[in-house]
Design a protein around this motif. Structure first.
Motif, mmCIF file in Angstrom:
data_model
loop_
_atom_site.group_PDB
_atom_site.id
_atom_site.type_symbol
_atom_site.label_atom_id
_atom_site.label_comp_id
_atom_site.label_asym_id
_atom_site.label_seq_id
_atom_site.Cartn_x
_atom_site.Cartn_y
_atom_site.Cartn_z
ATOM 1 N N ARG A 110 0.841 -1.203 0.000
ATOM 2 C CA ARG A 110 0.000 0.000 0.000
ATOM 3 C C ARG A 110 0.873 1.250 0.000
ATOM 4 O O ARG A 110 1.347 1.689 1.057
ATOM 5 C CB ARG A 110 -0.929 0.001 1.212
ATOM 6 N N ARG A 139 1.950 -4.994 4.207
ATOM 7 C CA ARG A 139 1.119 -5.630 5.231
ATOM 8 C C ARG A 139 1.005 -7.127 4.967
ATOM 9 O O ARG A 139 0.652 -7.523 3.850
ATOM 10 C CB ARG A 139 -0.268 -4.966 5.184
ATOM 11 N N ASP A 251 -3.347 -3.084 8.625
ATOM 12 C CA ASP A 251 -4.693 -2.608 8.294
ATOM 13 C C ASP A 251 -4.881 -1.201 8.874
ATOM 14 O O ASP A 251 -5.296 -0.260 8.186
ATOM 15 C CB ASP A 251 -5.722 -3.583 8.885
ATOM 16 N N ASP A 255 -4.482 2.786 6.834
ATOM 17 C CA ASP A 255 -5.544 3.804 6.803
ATOM 18 C C ASP A 255 -5.008 5.140 7.325
ATOM 19 O O ASP A 255 -5.302 6.205 6.772
ATOM 20 C CB ASP A 255 -6.741 3.377 7.665
HETATM 21 MG MG MG Z 1 -8.613 -1.674 6.196
#
Ligand code: MG
Ligand code: IPM
Length: 363
Positions: A110, A139, A251, A255
């Motif tokens: 990401r 991740r 996770d 974000d």
């Molecule tokens: Mg998420």
């Protein structure tokens, strides 16, 4: 080259943004002489509505038979949608977790980048964001808490619930190797994030990452506790290159990192296994509140399609052409509502896709 792509339009804004990513891919393919075959499959709420389950064996088989999967987003309004009255294993998210596991997509990449053109959208103070930042969150995606044993039960009149955070060393090693390989192509720094002051799983994580690091003497390794990392991401995001971490920490931190860029509608992601196969999706969710209004930002999905060309097909020139087109369109001042700022020109999802496709050129 012939590209065999499975698409998962999914729920909410998913179908709109995937349509635009396809238009951009088609334009790049036409220009560079490739041929693309698409097959759509159902997943998430869209699959529940038709089949009663969020992911079927046929959909998994179709995805497995493809070279790569391009996904929009899945899920709905968790307080209102009937999908969330179903037992947990039948809800939309179970489809996403299921396909990740079925395709062994253990490495989730990401990128969180501060786009120069969108620097004003960054919520951090000028002096903190000066110079920009460009990090890659790696991740672990098929282990840890999200896949460990879980149960809910009653004991002594009290409700109990247990989730298990379990990793074996092989699972840690394979994601660490990917992390170091990717750092090697970037700024050669890995920040491994854990909670080794409390958790056994984190102590194993740290030990295995150190073993892997011995094979990459050219890459700097540092360890950081996850709570400190959450703080450092807003204090000094430029310190990071590759953040390597387990499933739940990744996770949450991804974000946070995407919010820090101020443009979550711009951030792509790739989920990879040991082969060239990958599933590519925007980092954002299905935004059911704005679905079907032609106002969603398709850029994260378009950039995910570009990652797909780069990682699954080794078509770097084509991927560069898409990334360049996105930058050009932003430079010309075009913005979707989520990234709109004064003096810019607001446009919708379809028009944004069309503009980007039109700006693709061969270098
Ligand atoms: Mg998420
Ligand atoms: C993500 C999402 C998923 C996850 C959910 C929808 C299961 O939050 O891709 O980050 O937690 O992995």
């Amino acid at each position: 080259m012939h590209l065999n792509i499975v698409c998962i339009p999914g729920d909410g804004i998913g179908p709109e943004i995937v349509t635009q990513a396809k238009a951009v891919l088609d334009r790049a393919a036409a220009l560079y002489g490739h041929e693309i075959t698409y097959k759509d499959i159902l997943m998430g709420g869209a699959s529940i509505d038709v089949h009663g389950v969020p992911l079927t064996q046929e959909a998994i088989a179709d995805a497995k038979a493809a070279d790569a999967v391009l996904m929009g987003s899945i899920g709905g309004d968790t307080t209102r949608s009937p999908w969330y009255k179903l037992p947990p294993e039948k809800r939309p998210e179970a489809g996403l977790l299921g396909i990740r596991k079925a395709l062994n997509l253990f490495a989730n990449l990401r990128p969180a980048i501060l786009y120069e053109e969108l620097a004003d959208a960054c919520p951090l103070r000028g002096e903190v964001r000066r110079g920009g930042f460009d990090m890659m969150i790696m991740r672990e995606l098929t282990g840890g808490l999200y896949f460990g044993e879980r149960k809910s039960y009653q004991e002594n009149g009290l409700r109990h619930a247990v989730d298990t955070l379990i990793y074996n060393e092989a699972e840690i090693r394979r994601i660490a190797v990917k992390g170091f390989e990717i750092a090697r192509k970037r700024k050669k720094k890995v920040t491994s994030v854990d909670k080794a002051n409390v958790l056994d799983s984190s102590r194993l994580w740290r030990a295995v990452v150190e073993e892997v690091a011995a094979d990459y003497p050219d890459v700097t390794l540092e360890h950081m506790l996850v709570d400190n990392c959450a703080m450092q991401l807003v204090k000094d995001p430029a310190q990071f290159d590759v953040i390597l971490t387990e499933n739940m920490f990744g996770d949450i931190l991804s974000d946070e990192a995407s919010m820090v860029t101020g443009s979550i509608g711009m951030l792509a992601s790739a989920s990879l296994n040991d082969t060239k196969f990958g599933l590519y999706e925007p980092s954002h969710g299905s935004a059911p509140d704005i679905a079907g209004q032609d106002i969603a930002n398709p850029i994260a999905t378009i950039l995910s399609a570009s990652m797909m060309l780069r990682y699954s097909f080794d078509l770097d020139a084509e991927a560069d052409a898409i990334d360049r087109a996105v930058k050009e369109v932003l430079k010309e001042g075009w913005r979707t509502a989520d990234i709109m700022s004064p003096g810019c020109r607001q446009t919708g999802c379809r028009e944004m896709g069309r503009l980007i496709a039109e700006h693709i050129t061969q270098k």
